[in-house]
Design an enzyme around this catalytic site. Structure first.
Site, PDB file in Angstrom:
ATOM      1  CG  ASP A 231      -2.004   1.038   1.169  1.00  0.00           C
ATOM      2  OD1 ASP A 231      -2.319   1.500   0.061  1.00  0.00           O
ATOM      3  OD2 ASP A 231      -2.523   1.407   2.239  1.00  0.00           O
TER       4      ASP A 231
ATOM      5  CE  LYS B  56      -1.382   3.515  -3.943  1.00  0.00           C
ATOM      6  NZ  LYS B  56      -1.276   2.745  -2.682  1.00  0.00           N
TER       7      LYS B  56
ATOM      8  CG  ASP C 299      -5.706  -0.240  -0.456  1.00  0.00           C
ATOM      9  OD1 ASP C 299      -6.803  -0.588  -0.937  1.00  0.00           O
ATOM     10  OD2 ASP C 299      -5.565   0.797   0.222  1.00  0.00           O
ATOM     11  CG  ASN C 300      -5.148   2.432  -2.766  1.00  0.00           C
ATOM     12  OD1 ASN C 300      -4.301   2.269  -1.884  1.00  0.00           O
ATOM     13  ND2 ASN C 300      -6.274   3.058  -2.550  1.00  0.00           N
TER      14      ASN C 300
ATOM     15  CD  GLU D 146      -8.085   4.998   0.534  1.00  0.00           C
ATOM     16  OE1 GLU D 146      -8.489   3.936   0.019  1.00  0.00           O
ATOM     17  OE2 GLU D 146      -6.912   5.415   0.412  1.00  0.00           O
TER      18      GLU D 146
HETATM   19  N1  SAM Z   1      -1.178   1.573   4.647  1.00  0.00           N
HETATM   20  C1  SAM Z   1      -1.619   2.867   5.150  1.00  0.00           C
HETATM   21  C2  SAM Z   1      -3.015   2.717   5.717  1.00  0.00           C
HETATM   22  O1  SAM Z   1      -3.854   2.112   5.043  1.00  0.00           O
HETATM   23  O2  SAM Z   1      -3.259   3.222   6.820  1.00  0.00           O
HETATM   24  C3  SAM Z   1      -1.603   3.927   4.072  1.00  0.00           C
HETATM   25  C4  SAM Z   1      -0.309   4.051   3.349  1.00  0.00           C
HETATM   26  S1  SAM Z   1      -0.247   5.446   2.242  1.00  0.00           S
HETATM   27  C5  SAM Z   1      -1.418   5.052   1.039  1.00  0.00           C
HETATM   28  C6  SAM Z   1       1.298   5.181   1.418  1.00  0.00           C
HETATM   29  C7  SAM Z   1       2.511   5.474   2.272  1.00  0.00           C
HETATM   30  O3  SAM Z   1       3.636   4.847   1.671  1.00  0.00           O
HETATM   31  C8  SAM Z   1       2.874   6.939   2.401  1.00  0.00           C
HETATM   32  O4  SAM Z   1       2.939   7.268   3.756  1.00  0.00           O
HETATM   33  C9  SAM Z   1       4.243   7.070   1.742  1.00  0.00           C
HETATM   34  O5  SAM Z   1       5.083   8.003   2.377  1.00  0.00           O
HETATM   35  C10 SAM Z   1       4.776   5.655   1.861  1.00  0.00           C
HETATM   36  N2  SAM Z   1       5.714   5.231   0.818  1.00  0.00           N
HETATM   37  C11 SAM Z   1       5.560   5.406  -0.521  1.00  0.00           C
HETATM   38  N3  SAM Z   1       6.540   4.815  -1.202  1.00  0.00           N
HETATM   39  C12 SAM Z   1       7.359   4.235  -0.281  1.00  0.00           C
HETATM   40  C13 SAM Z   1       8.536   3.460  -0.374  1.00  0.00           C
HETATM   41  N4  SAM Z   1       9.072   3.147  -1.558  1.00  0.00           N
HETATM   42  N5  SAM Z   1       9.106   3.029   0.771  1.00  0.00           N
HETATM   43  C14 SAM Z   1       8.557   3.330   1.973  1.00  0.00           C
HETATM   44  N6  SAM Z   1       7.428   4.061   2.119  1.00  0.00           N
HETATM   45  C15 SAM Z   1       6.833   4.499   1.004  1.00  0.00           C
HETATM   46 MG    MG Z   2      -4.244   2.400   0.190  1.00  0.00          MG
END
Ligand code: SAM
Ligand code: MG
Length: 214
Positions: free
Chosen positions: A141, A144, A169-170, A199
């Protein structure tokens, strides 16, 4: 306003939930995001599908890619059997700082290892950092465009065993077409879509559950 959305979400948790009660933390976040400010948590509707998969897999070792404020971390960790661990990766330090407090408020800090850094760097270190042999469940998640690369990295690093479950997800909104194409057509996976909604909205979105066949 001098505060960020994650900080306001944390304050809503501290004000409206009971310390040590994960379900009340989840409800407080869902209420905040439905009635005050939308946020990119998996949310209540897809969250119940996530709960079902976690309960079915009953993982000893689980990985989450993308912690944000710790909403799905709390959802997953509250269902883990005793002695199990969830490792969750987040590369934004401000989000990780909030998530740590949300997880601790829910009383789940002993079940969760939150690691700060990019998934592409951390996945190859899972064996040496945590002694992980393989993951029973991976909740994908994060951003993407990393889904496919990180699924393949998990394979290359030997972190998936026959029967490991990837739950993404998504997959419709914002969408992960390359990842879907891969897990749906690769003979290494048996894949199934769970239709739901983005969501806190009525827009179609869903989760893809893919069992690694080895
Ligand atoms: N899983 C969480 C929830 O449902 O409560 C939501 C996660 S949010 C959609 C995506 C998160 O992934 C963001 O906080 C972003 O900073 C982090 N993120 C994106 N790419 C990443 C990566 N390559 N490594 C670590 N974190 C990453
Ligand atoms: Mg998500």
């Amino acid at each position: 306003m001098g505060s960020t959305r994650p900080q306001r979400l944390l304050r809503a948790v501290q004000k409206n939930s009971t310390r040590g009660d994960p379900q009340s933390v989840i409800s407080a976040i869902d209420h905040f995001c439905r009635h005050k400010e939308w946020a990119m948590n998996v949310g209540d509707e897809k969250g119940s599908i996530l709960d079902g998969v976690v309960s079915e897999v009953n993982p000893s070792t689980a990985l989450e890619l993308g912690t944000y404020c710790g909403y799905s971390t709390v959802r997953i960790a509250r269902l883990l059997p005793p002695g199990s661990q969830l490792i969750t990766l987040e590369f934004n330090p401000a989000y990780a700082a909030v998530a740590k407090q949300v997880i601790a408020w829910a009383g789940l800090q002993d079940k969760v290892q939150l690691v700060e850094g990019p998934s592409g760097d951390l996945i190859p270190q899972m064996k040496e950092l945590f002694g992980v042999k393989s993951f029973d469940l991976v909740f994908i998640d994060h951003w993407k465009d990393r889904y496919l690369a990180d699924a393949q990295l998990l394979e290359e690093c030997g972190l998936l065993r026959k029967g490991s479950v990837l739950l993404a997800d998504n997959v419709i909104c914002p969408g992960t077409p390359e990842y879907l194409e891969y897990v749906r057509n690769s003979p290494r996976y048996e894949s199934r879509y769970f239709k739901s909604h983005l969501e806190y909205t009525q827009a179609e979105d869903g989760l893809e559950k893919s069992v690694f066949l080895g």
